[in-house]
Design an enzyme around this catalytic site. Structure first.
Site, PDB file in Angstrom:
ATOM      1  N   MET A 179      34.969 -30.691  -0.452  1.00  0.00           N
ATOM      2  CA  MET A 179      36.274 -30.888   0.180  1.00  0.00           C
ATOM      3  C   MET A 179      36.778 -32.310  -0.060  1.00  0.00           C
ATOM      4  SD  MET A 179      38.561 -29.188   1.935  1.00  0.00           S
ATOM      5  CE  MET A 179      37.731 -27.885   2.872  1.00  0.00           C
ATOM      6  N   LYS A 180      35.884 -33.286   0.049  1.00  0.00           N
ATOM      7  CA  LYS A 180      36.272 -34.677  -0.196  1.00  0.00           C
ATOM      8  C   LYS A 180      36.777 -34.858  -1.625  1.00  0.00           C
ATOM      9  CE  LYS A 180      36.517 -39.209  -0.178  1.00  0.00           C
ATOM     10  NZ  LYS A 180      35.364 -40.111  -0.054  1.00  0.00           N
ATOM     11  N   LEU A 181      36.117 -34.243  -2.584  1.00  0.00           N
ATOM     12  CA  LEU A 181      36.558 -34.366  -3.975  1.00  0.00           C
ATOM     13  C   LEU A 181      37.904 -33.690  -4.178  1.00  0.00           C
ATOM     14  CD1 LEU A 181      33.238 -33.849  -5.976  1.00  0.00           C
ATOM     15  CD2 LEU A 181      34.341 -35.992  -5.317  1.00  0.00           C
TER      16      LEU A 181
ATOM     17  N   THR B 111      30.154 -41.001  -0.842  1.00  0.00           N
ATOM     18  CA  THR B 111      30.579 -39.940  -1.742  1.00  0.00           C
ATOM     19  C   THR B 111      29.632 -39.877  -2.928  1.00  0.00           C
ATOM     20  OG1 THR B 111      32.883 -40.293  -1.092  1.00  0.00           O
ATOM     21  CG2 THR B 111      32.493 -39.017  -3.085  1.00  0.00           C
TER      22      THR B 111
END
Length: 291
Positions: free
Chosen positions: A173-175, A99
């Site tokens: 999207m991960k955040l 990330t």
């Protein structure tokens, strides 16, 4: 079966080691490399080949998975900013599973393409336990042709993989997912702090939450850790703080409101300052006692 490793894996930390082990155990011919060489031992014992250098990893493998701590570690392994960079990435598919900020990923993609390589974002949602169980959730972003075959490659690692468009769609999207995860676990810690300070039976508190509609795999794991006063790392305070700062930075850049994440970032920073950076994120409960 062709046992020549065509897939490489760099970054054997808390998440990377179980991910790489799951690939090897599923029969993936894998070559691994890690800056701390001793961490390669479990992979070698399980049948992976071990590269003696980052150069050897890239020279051997067509697809290289990176599960690295941050952008500095990624740049170092890729040799970015040095003459080694083009030699390592040209003709290779570089799959970044860590990330980082969306801006970093965007510029890295441009540099890799300019050097003749291909780039894919593939961050995962989950901590050490899901990584060990092969139950992570993967997000992919990149050119459609570069994504082909990755769902099958990552099947031993991820229970599901979702395509999220072009770079940096997967990291964004991960955040977004992390906003919910971090605020949820922080709220759970505050709830437990409230119960404890009111003299309530913590075991009964856990039973009631686990029986209710808010229960989840995450809440059950974190509640069990609270009940046993087990702060051993699944997702470390320092890692959560890094991710919180990435969320806040992305929100500020986009003009997005982020009041809960500002509060969470302050709490995780306070917890790290208490010397608990390597403990599990549920150790944020300790910060409430200092307010």
């Amino acid at each position: 079966m062709n046992t020549t490793p065509r897939t490489g894996f760099a970054g054997l930390g808390t998440m990377g080691t179980p991910m790489a082990l799951n690939l090897v155990r599923a029969g993936t011919p894998l070559m691994v490399w890690n800056r701390t060489a001793e961490r390669c031992a479990p992979l070698a014992e399980s049948g992976a080949m071990v590269a003696d250098s980052a150069e050897a990893l890239f020279a051997t493998c067509e697809t290289v998975l990176l599960m690295l701590e941050n952008d500095r570690a990624s740049d170092a392994v890729l040799g970015r900013g040095t003459p080694a960079f083009a030699a390592r990435v040209a003709g290779r598919r570089i799959v970044s599973m860590g990330t980082t900020s969306a801006d970093y990923s965007r510029t890295l993609a441009e540099d890799i393409r300019a050097a003749g390589g291909r780039y894919v974002e593939a961050p995962v949602s989950g901590s050490r336990a899901p990584a060990e169980a092969g139950q992570l959730v993967g997000m992919l972003a990149g050119d459609a042709a570069d994504l082909d075959g990755l769902e099958a490659l990552l099947a031993p690692v991820c229970k599901q993989v979702f395509r999220c468009g072009a770079v940096p769609g997967a990291l964004q999207m991960k955040l977004a997912v992390n906003v919910f995860l971090i605020t949820m676990v922080t709220g759970l810690a505050e709830s437990a702090h409230f119960a404890t300070r009111h003299g309530l039976d913590l075991a009964r508190f856990v039973e009631i939450l686990n029986a209710g509609p808010m229960a989840s795999d995450v809440s059950r794991v974190k509640l069990d850790k609270l009940l046993r006063d087990d702060l051993s790392r699944q997702a470390a305070i320092s890692d959560v703080l890094k991710n919180s700062r990435l969320v806040v930075g992305a929100a500020q850049a986009a003009g997005v409101a982020h009041p809960l994440m500002t509060a969470c970032t302050d709490l995780y920073a306070r917890t790290e300052e208490m010397g608990l950076g390597d403990e599990d994120m549920i150790a944020v409960v300790r910060a409430f006692g200092t307010i």
